[in-house]
Every structure is written in structure tokens, then in C-alpha cells.
Motif scaffolding. Structure first.
Motif, mmCIF file in Angstrom:
data_model
loop_
_atom_site.group_PDB
_atom_site.id
_atom_site.type_symbol
_atom_site.label_atom_id
_atom_site.label_comp_id
_atom_site.label_asym_id
_atom_site.label_seq_id
_atom_site.Cartn_x
_atom_site.Cartn_y
_atom_site.Cartn_z
ATOM 1 N N LYS A 167 -8.187 20.720 -19.527
ATOM 2 C CA LYS A 167 -6.994 20.369 -20.302
ATOM 3 C C LYS A 167 -6.060 19.528 -19.449
ATOM 4 O O LYS A 167 -6.288 19.318 -18.265
ATOM 5 N N ALA A 168 -4.964 19.097 -20.065
ATOM 6 C CA ALA A 168 -3.959 18.292 -19.366
ATOM 7 C C ALA A 168 -3.398 19.069 -18.176
ATOM 8 O O ALA A 168 -3.359 20.306 -18.185
ATOM 9 N N ILE A 169 -2.975 18.315 -17.180
ATOM 10 C CA ILE A 169 -2.369 18.930 -16.002
ATOM 11 C C ILE A 169 -1.077 18.184 -15.675
ATOM 12 O O ILE A 169 -1.000 16.965 -15.824
ATOM 13 N N LYS A 170 -0.070 18.954 -15.317
ATOM 14 C CA LYS A 170 1.226 18.396 -14.928
ATOM 15 C C LYS A 170 1.508 18.896 -13.515
ATOM 16 O O LYS A 170 1.555 20.103 -13.284
ATOM 17 N N PHE A 171 1.674 17.968 -12.590
ATOM 18 C CA PHE A 171 1.866 18.339 -11.186
ATOM 19 C C PHE A 171 3.234 17.864 -10.722
ATOM 20 O O PHE A 171 3.536 16.677 -10.764
ATOM 21 N N ASN A 172 4.059 18.806 -10.293
ATOM 22 C CA ASN A 172 5.406 18.516 -9.799
ATOM 23 C C ASN A 172 5.443 18.671 -8.286
ATOM 24 O O ASN A 172 5.101 19.734 -7.765
ATOM 25 N N PHE A 173 5.846 17.622 -7.614
ATOM 26 C CA PHE A 173 6.053 17.665 -6.169
ATOM 27 C C PHE A 173 7.558 17.737 -5.932
ATOM 28 O O PHE A 173 8.300 16.866 -6.368
ATOM 29 N N ARG A 174 8.007 18.784 -5.244
ATOM 30 C CA ARG A 174 9.430 18.969 -4.926
ATOM 31 C C ARG A 174 9.574 19.255 -3.434
ATOM 32 O O ARG A 174 10.160 20.260 -3.036
ATOM 33 N N ASP A 228 -9.244 9.736 -14.310
ATOM 34 C CA ASP A 228 -10.298 8.758 -14.594
ATOM 35 C C ASP A 228 -11.416 9.336 -15.458
ATOM 36 O O ASP A 228 -12.135 8.593 -16.127
ATOM 37 N N SER A 229 -11.544 10.666 -15.466
ATOM 38 C CA SER A 229 -12.568 11.302 -16.304
ATOM 39 C C SER A 229 -12.100 11.460 -17.745
ATOM 40 O O SER A 229 -12.836 11.969 -18.586
ATOM 41 N N GLY A 230 -10.856 11.025 -18.018
ATOM 42 C CA GLY A 230 -10.337 11.073 -19.381
ATOM 43 C C GLY A 230 -9.265 12.122 -19.616
ATOM 44 O O GLY A 230 -8.752 12.238 -20.726
ATOM 45 N N ALA A 231 -8.919 12.868 -18.599
ATOM 46 C CA ALA A 231 -7.903 13.914 -18.753
ATOM 47 C C ALA A 231 -6.500 13.327 -18.690
ATOM 48 O O ALA A 231 -6.274 12.288 -18.077
ATOM 49 N N GLU A 232 -5.573 14.034 -19.308
ATOM 50 C CA GLU A 232 -4.164 13.655 -19.229
ATOM 51 C C GLU A 232 -3.573 14.274 -17.958
ATOM 52 O O GLU A 232 -3.616 15.490 -17.763
ATOM 53 N N VAL A 233 -3.045 13.409 -17.096
ATOM 54 C CA VAL A 233 -2.461 13.853 -15.832
ATOM 55 C C VAL A 233 -1.045 13.291 -15.740
ATOM 56 O O VAL A 233 -0.848 12.088 -15.865
ATOM 57 N N GLU A 234 -0.085 14.181 -15.546
ATOM 58 C CA GLU A 234 1.305 13.772 -15.361
ATOM 59 C C GLU A 234 1.738 14.204 -13.972
ATOM 60 O O GLU A 234 1.567 15.367 -13.594
ATOM 61 N N ILE A 235 2.323 13.269 -13.222
ATOM 62 C CA ILE A 235 2.786 13.577 -11.871
ATOM 63 C C ILE A 235 4.271 13.246 -11.785
ATOM 64 O O ILE A 235 4.686 12.132 -12.094
ATOM 65 N N ASN A 236 5.035 14.246 -11.369
ATOM 66 C CA ASN A 236 6.478 14.092 -11.201
ATOM 67 C C ASN A 236 6.819 14.313 -9.735
ATOM 68 O O ASN A 236 6.386 15.301 -9.135
ATOM 69 N N TRP A 237 7.577 13.392 -9.174
ATOM 70 C CA TRP A 237 7.940 13.429 -7.760
ATOM 71 C C TRP A 237 9.456 13.557 -7.657
ATOM 72 O O TRP A 237 10.184 12.646 -8.019
ATOM 73 N N TYR A 238 9.914 14.701 -7.194
ATOM 74 C CA TYR A 238 11.342 14.966 -7.024
ATOM 75 C C TYR A 238 11.672 14.809 -5.545
ATOM 76 O O TYR A 238 10.985 15.364 -4.687
ATOM 77 N N TYR A 239 12.724 14.060 -5.262
ATOM 78 C CA TYR A 239 13.079 13.803 -3.864
ATOM 79 C C TYR A 239 14.592 13.874 -3.694
ATOM 80 O O TYR A 239 15.344 13.547 -4.607
ATOM 81 N N PRO A 240 15.041 14.316 -2.517
ATOM 82 C CA PRO A 240 16.484 14.382 -2.263
ATOM 83 C C PRO A 240 17.089 12.981 -2.323
ATOM 84 O O PRO A 240 16.536 12.032 -1.765
ATOM 85 N N ASP A 241 18.234 12.859 -2.997
ATOM 86 C CA ASP A 241 18.840 11.537 -3.166
ATOM 87 C C ASP A 241 19.307 10.920 -1.856
ATOM 88 O O ASP A 241 19.570 9.724 -1.797
ATOM 89 N N ASP A 242 19.352 11.705 -0.795
ATOM 90 C CA ASP A 242 19.769 11.167 0.499
ATOM 91 C C ASP A 242 18.584 10.907 1.443
ATOM 92 O O ASP A 242 18.767 10.704 2.629
ATOM 93 N N ASP A 243 17.355 10.926 0.897
ATOM 94 C CA ASP A 243 16.175 10.735 1.737
ATOM 95 C C ASP A 243 15.237 9.694 1.118
ATOM 96 O O ASP A 243 14.324 10.025 0.363
ATOM 97 N N ASP A 244 15.480 8.444 1.464
ATOM 98 C CA ASP A 244 14.665 7.359 0.917
ATOM 99 C C ASP A 244 13.217 7.423 1.387
ATOM 100 O O ASP A 244 12.322 6.938 0.700
ATOM 101 N N SER A 245 12.964 8.017 2.545
ATOM 102 C CA SER A 245 11.595 8.034 3.075
ATOM 103 C C SER A 245 10.651 8.836 2.177
ATOM 104 O O SER A 245 9.488 8.462 2.011
#
Length: 131
Positions: free
Chosen positions: A58-65, A89-106
Motif C-alpha cells: 500500500k501507499a507509504i508516507k515517510f516523514n523526516f524530522r 518505481d514499482s507503482g506504489a504511492e510514496v510521499e516524503i515530507n522533510w521537516y527542517y529547522p528554519d535556522d538550519d539551511d544545511s
């Protein structure tokens, strides 16, 4: 198949929190990643994704914090993203969310590099860093 949960720890090394839920397909890694055995840690996550792909499909949602990660953790994260790209690439729905501190551009720049190297779309969200 079972959920995967790893409780984060702080000390000499920093282990991020991991919560991966089979029923919702929602996965999250948060905190700081500065590990003694980075490969073992991230391979555990990759194996879970591969099992999810084989059994749940099934679909997967991955949050990086992540608020900090070292170079070896960066390689582990890249391997996780490559595994997610294979799933997409195998046809699955993949959502990736990347949360980052607003004071850390790196950390934001790392996500942009990951997008280029994997071909994945990563949704970027800044948040106010805690003091």
C-alpha cells in the motif's frame, strides 16, 4: 508484519526516534542521528520497508524530522530514500515530507541533494527551531 518503533536516546551517541505503522503506512524518523552502528540502524528501517512492500503493498508516507545527522547517517538516509524510490518505481504511492529547522539551511540543502540523487519528490517544510 509488525510496526517498528525505536525509542530515541541521547548520550555519547544520538539515536533518533523511529515509528513505522503498518496499518496507516505512516513512517517517521525524528531527533538527532549520530550513531555507533549507522548501517545496522538504517538497514533495520530498509528491511521494514522491503517487508512492507512485499506483504502490505500500500501507499507509504515517510516523514523526516531530523534536527541533526552526521555523515554516516546521511548515507543511511540516502539508502532509505533509494529503497523508497524503488518502491515508487514499482507503482506504489510514496510521499516524503522533510521537516527542517528554519535556522538550519544545511539540513534543507541535504534534502535538495537527496532529491537530485534519487529522483524523488520531497516536500519541504520548515519549522521554528526550539531554543
Amino acid at each position: 508484519m509488525e510496526d517498528l518503533e525505536i525509542k530515541g536516546e541521547s548520550g555519547v551517541f544520538y539515536i533518533p526516534n523511529v515509528k513505522m505503522e503498518v496499518s496507516t503506512g505512516t513512517c517517521e524518523i525524528s531527533g538527532e542521528s549520530y550513531l555507533e552502528d549507522t548501517d545496522e540502524f538504517y538497514n533495520t528501517i530498509i528491511k521494514w520497508i522491503e517487508q512492507y512492500r512485499a506483504e502490505v503493498k500500500k501507499a507509504i508516507k515517510f516523514n523526516f524530522r531530523l534536527t541533526y545527522f552526521n555523515t554516516s547517517s546521511s548515507r543511511g538516509i540516502l539508502n532509505v530514500l533509494r529503497t523508497l524510490k524503488d518502491y515508487e518505481d514499482s507503482g506504489a504511492e510514496v510521499e516524503i515530507n522533510w521537516y527542517y529547522p528554519d535556522d538550519d539551511d544545511s539540513i534543507a540543502e541535504e534534502a535538495e541533494d537527496y532529491m537530485v540523487s534519487t529522483g524523488l519528490k520531497i516536500n519541504m517544510y520548515s519549522f521554528e527551531a526550539e531554543d
